[in-house]
Design a protein around this motif. Structure first.
Motif, mmCIF file in Angstrom:
data_model
loop_
_atom_site.group_PDB
_atom_site.id
_atom_site.type_symbol
_atom_site.label_atom_id
_atom_site.label_comp_id
_atom_site.label_asym_id
_atom_site.label_seq_id
_atom_site.Cartn_x
_atom_site.Cartn_y
_atom_site.Cartn_z
ATOM 1 N N VAL A 1 0.846 -1.198 0.000
ATOM 2 C CA VAL A 1 0.000 0.000 0.000
ATOM 3 C C VAL A 1 0.882 1.249 0.000
ATOM 4 N N TYR A 2 1.901 1.256 0.829
ATOM 5 C CA TYR A 2 2.841 2.387 0.853
ATOM 6 C C TYR A 2 3.520 2.534 -0.513
ATOM 7 N N GLY A 3 4.014 1.422 -1.033
ATOM 8 C CA GLY A 3 4.724 1.454 -2.308
ATOM 9 C C GLY A 3 3.859 1.941 -3.452
ATOM 10 N N TYR A 4 2.600 1.537 -3.458
ATOM 11 C CA TYR A 4 1.713 2.014 -4.516
ATOM 12 C C TYR A 4 1.396 3.493 -4.371
ATOM 13 N N GLY A 5 1.549 4.037 -3.185
ATOM 14 C CA GLY A 5 1.448 5.490 -3.036
ATOM 15 C C GLY A 5 2.558 6.184 -3.804
ATOM 16 N N VAL A 6 3.741 5.595 -3.762
ATOM 17 C CA VAL A 6 4.874 6.126 -4.530
ATOM 18 C C VAL A 6 4.635 5.916 -6.018
ATOM 19 N N GLU B 1 -4.597 1.507 -13.680
ATOM 20 C CA GLU B 1 -4.065 0.205 -13.286
ATOM 21 C C GLU B 1 -3.402 0.281 -11.909
ATOM 22 N N ALA B 2 -2.645 1.349 -11.670
ATOM 23 C CA ALA B 2 -2.000 1.537 -10.369
ATOM 24 C C ALA B 2 -3.039 1.743 -9.275
ATOM 25 N N ALA C 1 8.432 3.816 -11.697
ATOM 26 C CA ALA C 1 7.180 3.461 -11.022
ATOM 27 C C ALA C 1 6.691 2.094 -11.486
ATOM 28 N N VAL C 2 6.789 1.831 -12.771
ATOM 29 C CA VAL C 2 6.376 0.530 -13.309
ATOM 30 C C VAL C 2 7.276 -0.568 -12.740
ATOM 31 N N ARG C 3 8.557 -0.301 -12.703
ATOM 32 C CA ARG C 3 9.499 -1.283 -12.158
ATOM 33 C C ARG C 3 9.210 -1.558 -10.677
ATOM 34 N N LEU C 4 8.923 -0.499 -9.913
ATOM 35 C CA LEU C 4 8.592 -0.672 -8.502
ATOM 36 C C LEU C 4 7.315 -1.490 -8.335
ATOM 37 N N ALA C 5 6.317 -1.227 -9.141
ATOM 38 C CA ALA C 5 5.067 -1.978 -9.049
ATOM 39 C C ALA C 5 5.322 -3.474 -9.248
#
Length: 138
Positions: A18-23, A35-36, A80-84
């Protein structure tokens, strides 16, 4: 690993996702924003369900950290895509542990969450892994 320990680990991973998707949401391009957002909402839903499960198992749910260290700097939509994709791989890993530690309905729910994370990871990355949830274990 006990069912409670595996559920707590999955809950901690969902807090981090959840935190990561905030980024991710702050850096993702407009073409993938929906999608995000959908992934963010899915992780929030899983997080909330896991809190209930921990209580049902007699535990006290782990709380979210104030902040999480990202695996790399996210400065643009590509990052951001890579992090997701990384977030989904990590979540899949803990759900594979939860599948092994659970039975019945909880096992089916964990397997469904593992499958969801693996599918999202493929969409973000553009390729798959042979055994989703086990990639980080090798």
């Amino acid at each position: 690993m006990s069912a409670l320990d595996a559920t707590q680990a999955a809950l901690a991973a969902e807090h981090a996702a959840v935190y990561g998707y905030g980024v991710v949401g702050g850096r993702i391009g407009t073409e993938r924003r929906a999608e995000a957002t959908a992934a963010y909402e899915a992780h929030r839903g899983h997080r909330d369900a896991l809190r209930r499960t921990v209580r049902d198992l007699g535990g006290t749910p782990v709380v979210a950290e104030a902040a999480y260290e990202l695996p790399f700097r996210v400065a643009d939509p590509a990052g951001a895509v890579r992090l997701a994709a990384v977030l989904e791989d990590r979540v899949a890993g803990v759900y594979s542990d939860l599948v092994r530690a659970s039975e019945g309905r909880r096992r089916r729910e964990a397997a469904a969450a593992l499958r969801e994370a693996a599918v999202r990871a493929v969409r973000w990355r553009g390729s798959d892994v042979t055994f989703p949830g086990l990639a980080e274990r090798v």
